[in-house]
Design a protein around this motif. Structure first.
Motif, PDB file in Angstrom:
ATOM      1  N   ALA A   1       0.803  -1.225   0.000  1.00 31.97           N
ATOM      2  CA  ALA A   1       0.000   0.000   0.000  1.00 31.97           C
ATOM      3  C   ALA A   1       0.835   1.273   0.000  1.00 31.97           C
ATOM      4  O   ALA A   1       0.489   2.256  -0.664  1.00 31.97           O
ATOM      5  CB  ALA A   1      -0.954   0.000   1.193  1.00 31.97           C
ATOM      6  N   ASP A   2       1.933   1.308   0.758  1.00 29.74           N
ATOM      7  CA  ASP A   2       2.705   2.544   0.874  1.00 29.74           C
ATOM      8  C   ASP A   2       4.078   2.454   0.206  1.00 29.74           C
ATOM      9  O   ASP A   2       4.978   3.237   0.507  1.00 29.74           O
ATOM     10  CB  ASP A   2       2.867   2.939   2.345  1.00 29.74           C
ATOM     11  CG  ASP A   2       3.616   1.889   3.163  1.00 29.74           C
ATOM     12  OD1 ASP A   2       3.871   0.782   2.629  1.00 29.74           O
ATOM     13  OD2 ASP A   2       3.936   2.165   4.331  1.00 29.74           O
ATOM     14  N   TYR A   3       4.228   1.509  -0.726  1.00 29.30           N
ATOM     15  CA  TYR A   3       5.525   1.377  -1.400  1.00 29.30           C
ATOM     16  C   TYR A   3       5.813   2.628  -2.226  1.00 29.30           C
ATOM     17  O   TYR A   3       6.923   3.166  -2.216  1.00 29.30           O
ATOM     18  CB  TYR A   3       5.522   0.123  -2.276  1.00 29.30           C
ATOM     19  CG  TYR A   3       6.882  -0.223  -2.846  1.00 29.30           C
ATOM     20  CD1 TYR A   3       7.965  -0.441  -2.003  1.00 29.30           C
ATOM     21  CD2 TYR A   3       7.081  -0.355  -4.216  1.00 29.30           C
ATOM     22  CE1 TYR A   3       9.213  -0.777  -2.509  1.00 29.30           C
ATOM     23  CE2 TYR A   3       8.313  -0.692  -4.730  1.00 29.30           C
ATOM     24  CZ  TYR A   3       9.382  -0.897  -3.876  1.00 29.30           C
ATOM     25  OH  TYR A   3      10.616  -1.219  -4.382  1.00 29.30           O
ATOM     26  N   TYR A   4       4.811   3.103  -2.976  1.00 31.56           N
ATOM     27  CA  TYR A   4       4.900   4.392  -3.656  1.00 31.56           C
ATOM     28  C   TYR A   4       3.816   5.300  -3.086  1.00 31.56           C
ATOM     29  O   TYR A   4       2.649   4.904  -3.002  1.00 31.56           O
ATOM     30  CB  TYR A   4       4.660   4.258  -5.165  1.00 31.56           C
ATOM     31  CG  TYR A   4       5.760   3.567  -5.935  1.00 31.56           C
ATOM     32  CD1 TYR A   4       6.961   4.207  -6.200  1.00 31.56           C
ATOM     33  CD2 TYR A   4       5.574   2.273  -6.421  1.00 31.56           C
ATOM     34  CE1 TYR A   4       7.970   3.576  -6.919  1.00 31.56           C
ATOM     35  CE2 TYR A   4       6.570   1.641  -7.139  1.00 31.56           C
ATOM     36  CZ  TYR A   4       7.766   2.287  -7.387  1.00 31.56           C
ATOM     37  OH  TYR A   4       8.752   1.654  -8.103  1.00 31.56           O
ATOM     38  N   THR A   5       4.187   6.504  -2.715  1.00 33.59           N
ATOM     39  CA  THR A   5       3.202   7.468  -2.223  1.00 33.59           C
ATOM     40  C   THR A   5       3.545   8.851  -2.754  1.00 33.59           C
ATOM     41  O   THR A   5       4.689   9.125  -3.131  1.00 33.59           O
ATOM     42  CB  THR A   5       3.164   7.520  -0.687  1.00 33.59           C
ATOM     43  OG1 THR A   5       4.483   7.792  -0.198  1.00 33.59           O
ATOM     44  CG2 THR A   5       2.661   6.213  -0.103  1.00 33.59           C
TER      45      THR A   5
ATOM     46  N   LYS B   1       4.029  12.905  -2.251  1.00 31.12           N
ATOM     47  CA  LYS B   1       4.441  13.858  -1.225  1.00 31.12           C
ATOM     48  C   LYS B   1       4.322  15.279  -1.781  1.00 31.12           C
ATOM     49  O   LYS B   1       4.632  15.519  -2.950  1.00 31.12           O
ATOM     50  CB  LYS B   1       5.909  13.619  -0.818  1.00 31.12           C
ATOM     51  CG  LYS B   1       6.213  12.204  -0.338  1.00 31.12           C
ATOM     52  CD  LYS B   1       5.604  11.918   1.015  1.00 31.12           C
ATOM     53  CE  LYS B   1       6.034  10.532   1.521  1.00 31.12           C
ATOM     54  NZ  LYS B   1       5.391  10.187   2.793  1.00 31.12           N
TER      55      LYS B   1
ATOM     56  N   LYS C   1       9.106   4.069  -0.808  1.00 26.44           N
ATOM     57  CA  LYS C   1       9.507   3.753   0.558  1.00 26.44           C
ATOM     58  C   LYS C   1      10.468   2.572   0.540  1.00 26.44           C
ATOM     59  O   LYS C   1      10.072   1.415   0.389  1.00 26.44           O
ATOM     60  CB  LYS C   1       8.273   3.419   1.400  1.00 26.44           C
ATOM     61  CG  LYS C   1       8.578   3.160   2.866  1.00 26.44           C
ATOM     62  CD  LYS C   1       7.295   2.867   3.644  1.00 26.44           C
ATOM     63  CE  LYS C   1       7.581   2.605   5.106  1.00 26.44           C
ATOM     64  NZ  LYS C   1       6.339   2.323   5.870  1.00 26.44           N
TER      65      LYS C   1
END
Length: 319
Positions: A189-193, A195, A206
């Motif tokens: 879920a948060d591998y690419y986020t 910003k 991440k």
């Protein structure tokens, strides 16, 4: 059975070259070309907006079909969820520009799988309403969120932009939608986020984790098998398998895993990057233009998105 009446894809007016990416990132051009597999990719020009591409495609579709605007009761804008105007509704904006004033307009965010979800949702809405239409819009600005000064993010350098529009009804004349299967592995879920950095949103990764390629194979193959069983078809019935242009090795490996030759897919890597949710529709339009599809052909659309989500949709071409 509900399906596609007509569709259109619009490319942006600008292109970003491998040379420009190399200058920005400091990486050798060869390293970047290994990702892009072409010398340049279509991207939004500074003055262009993603919703304008969707609007152009929608106008083309509506001009060709001449349906009453009041019969369009659903307008879905599909993409990543990062729109040109924060807190705005690009679905409502495009509908207003088109003169559609009786529809429910809303956005659907599922990254590059959003179009597949939106098509299925639109089909579900119009399936029993023979006098209504749904309009799915494609619009994203991913190229503007890729920070090409960061060499460690080069796996995303092939991301470009494209807009599109798909008109759907209870009796689509281009293709019937037979069904779909979708799945998310939330451990990514948060591998690419995204910003906020200055006045823009940029994509950051991440850490660096192994196993995503294997997850692609497992989920794409598994969903394809499930979908074919659910619609009473087999791999031998598949005329073409169209795949998101995220990475050529994934595309080729998927075909090999299923035992399908490249001739039963469309690989546009020599001149296009990953054009977001429009990838498989661009490929389908290529097949139509080249007269490679015949009535009754089974076409699978395999799409994927960060998060990580995979979807496979079955369509029967009607000609």
């Amino acid at each position: 059975m509900a399906g596609i009446v007509d569709f259109d894809v619009t490319m942006p007016s600008s292109r970003m070259t491998v040379h420009q990416m190399a200058t920005a990132s400091g990486l050798p051009e060869g390293d970047i070309r290994a990702i892009t597999t072409c010398d340049s990719i279509p991207v939004l020009a500074p003055e262009e907006r993603e919703w304008e591409l969707a609007l152009r495609s929608a106008r083309a579709v509506l001009k060709r079909n001449q349906i009453p605007l009041e019969s369009i009761r659903t307008v879905i804008y599909a993409g990543t969820g990062v729109w040109d105007v924060p807190f705005g509704s690009p679905a409502a904006l495009v509908a207003h520009e088109l003169g559609i004033d009786r529809a429910h307009c809303f956005e659907l965010a599922n990254h590059c799988n959003a179009v597949t979800v939106a098509i299925q949702l639109a089909c579900d809405k119009v399936a029993s309403r023979t006098d209504e239409y749904a309009l799915v819009l494609i619009g994203d600005r991913v190229s503007t969120m890729v920070d090409r000064t960061q060499g460690d993010m080069k796996e995303l350098f092939n991301n470009g932009d494209a807009g599109g529009a798909i008109l759907l009804s209870a009796s689509g004349r281009v293709a019937k939608v037979l069904g779909s299967r979708m799945r998310t592995d939330p451990s990514w879920a948060d591998y690419y986020t995204g910003k906020h950095e200055g006045d823009r949103v940029v994509i950051r990764r991440k850490g660096d984790r192994d196993g995503l390629g294997e997850a692609y194979m497992e989920n794409f193959v598994g969903l394809t098998t499930e979908l074919l069983a659910s619609v009473g078809r087999s791999l031998e019935d598949v005329a073409y398998l169209l795949v998101t242009h995220g990475a050529r090795p994934i595309h080729e490996g998927f075909l090999q895993k299923l035992g399908l030759p490249e001739s039963r897919s469309v690989l546009n890597y020599d001149h296009l990057g990953h054009m977001g949710g429009a990838d498989t529709l661009i490929a389908m339009q290529d097949l139509i233009d080249a007269k490679r599809l015949k009535r009754g052909d089974l076409v699978l659309h395999a799409t994927s998105a960060v998060g990580f989500t995979w979807g496979v949709m079955a369509m029967e071409y009607r000609g």
